[in-house]
Scaffold this motif. Structure first.
Motif, mmCIF file in Angstrom:
data_model
loop_
_atom_site.group_PDB
_atom_site.id
_atom_site.type_symbol
_atom_site.label_atom_id
_atom_site.label_comp_id
_atom_site.label_asym_id
_atom_site.label_seq_id
_atom_site.Cartn_x
_atom_site.Cartn_y
_atom_site.Cartn_z
ATOM 1 N N PRO A 1 0.527 -1.329 -0.159
ATOM 2 C CA PRO A 1 0.147 0.184 -0.186
ATOM 3 C C PRO A 1 0.953 1.400 -0.228
ATOM 4 N N ASN B 1 -0.726 4.417 0.180
ATOM 5 C CA ASN B 1 -1.253 5.931 1.006
ATOM 6 C C ASN B 1 -1.787 4.767 2.993
ATOM 7 N N ASP B 2 -2.406 5.974 3.252
ATOM 8 C CA ASP B 2 -3.450 5.874 4.572
ATOM 9 C C ASP B 2 -4.851 4.634 3.802
ATOM 10 N N ASP B 3 -5.218 5.289 2.668
ATOM 11 C CA ASP B 3 -6.147 5.201 2.324
ATOM 12 C C ASP B 3 -6.171 3.647 1.961
ATOM 13 N N GLU B 4 -5.220 3.510 0.795
ATOM 14 C CA GLU B 4 -5.134 2.185 1.127
ATOM 15 C C GLU B 4 -4.733 0.356 1.627
ATOM 16 N N ARG C 1 -6.354 1.033 4.772
ATOM 17 C CA ARG C 1 -7.173 1.052 5.110
ATOM 18 C C ARG C 1 -7.999 0.176 4.653
ATOM 19 N N LEU C 2 -8.076 0.118 3.462
ATOM 20 C CA LEU C 2 -8.755 -0.878 2.318
ATOM 21 C C LEU C 2 -7.924 -2.536 2.335
ATOM 22 N N GLN D 1 -15.698 -3.331 -1.281
ATOM 23 C CA GLN D 1 -15.336 -1.669 -0.165
ATOM 24 C C GLN D 1 -13.722 -2.040 -1.347
ATOM 25 N N LYS E 1 -13.091 0.370 -3.945
ATOM 26 C CA LYS E 1 -12.841 0.993 -3.413
ATOM 27 C C LYS E 1 -14.352 2.368 -3.579
ATOM 28 N N SER F 1 -17.422 3.169 -0.767
ATOM 29 C CA SER F 1 -18.014 2.287 0.359
ATOM 30 C C SER F 1 -19.724 2.833 0.594
#
Length: 158
Positions: free
Chosen positions: A74, A76-79, A81-82, A130, A134, A136
């Motif tokens: 990953p 970044n933080d979004d990846e 989290r996913l 999700q 990506k 939600s």
């Protein structure tokens, strides 16, 4: 059904030939009951719920392999989290696929199996969706799947 008739026939032959006292009749009835239980367990092993558990387990392992490659680095933080969402769905999927194999041993296998499978599909499916897309928008269904999983475990005590 044929097996149960065969067990009854065996019981009657044994009781007619060998049994003369009430204690012996009770012993034979106990043995026949145990035979019936063993036959029922073998028949449950081939049930549709167990087959569904096998398919679900294979799918869970396949999804774990997909997730290991799709989310392995990953950026970044979004990846991150996913990836965590995907792993959460996958853990519940694999765990409940294994639990589904024990459902035929419960008193209400159709009810419990339906609740557990539906909860697993809703919970894990929304997590997978999700994480992969990506998107939600359907994530609000995830708690309903989790509640169904909890209910399915509680139904086992009935």
């Amino acid at each position: 059904m044929y097996k149960m008739e065969l067990v009854s026939d065996i019981f009657h032959v044994v009781s007619d030939v060998f049994v003369t006292r009430k204690d012996e009749v009770k012993l034979v009835e106990k043995v026949v009951k145990e035979i019936r239980t063993q036959i029922d367990v073998r028949e449950m092993a081939g049930s549709n719920i167990v087959r569904l558990a096998g398919i679900s387990g294979a799918l869970a392992v396949s999804m774990a392999a997909y997730g290991a490659h799709a989310f392995n680095s990953p950026e970044n933080d979004d990846e991150v989290r996913l990836r965590n969402v995907f792993e959460s769905g996958n853990k519940m999927h694999l765990f409940h696929s294994a639990a589904l194999m024990a459902v035929p041993l419960t008193r209400h296998p159709k009810l419990i199996g339906s609740a557990m499978f539906t909860g697993m599909v809703i919970f894990s499916g929304t997590c997978y969706y999700q994480a992969i897309t990506k998107d939600s928008r359907i994530r609000f269904f995830t708690p309903y799947g989790g509640m169904l999983l909890i209910v399915s475990w509680l139904l086992m005590i009935l």
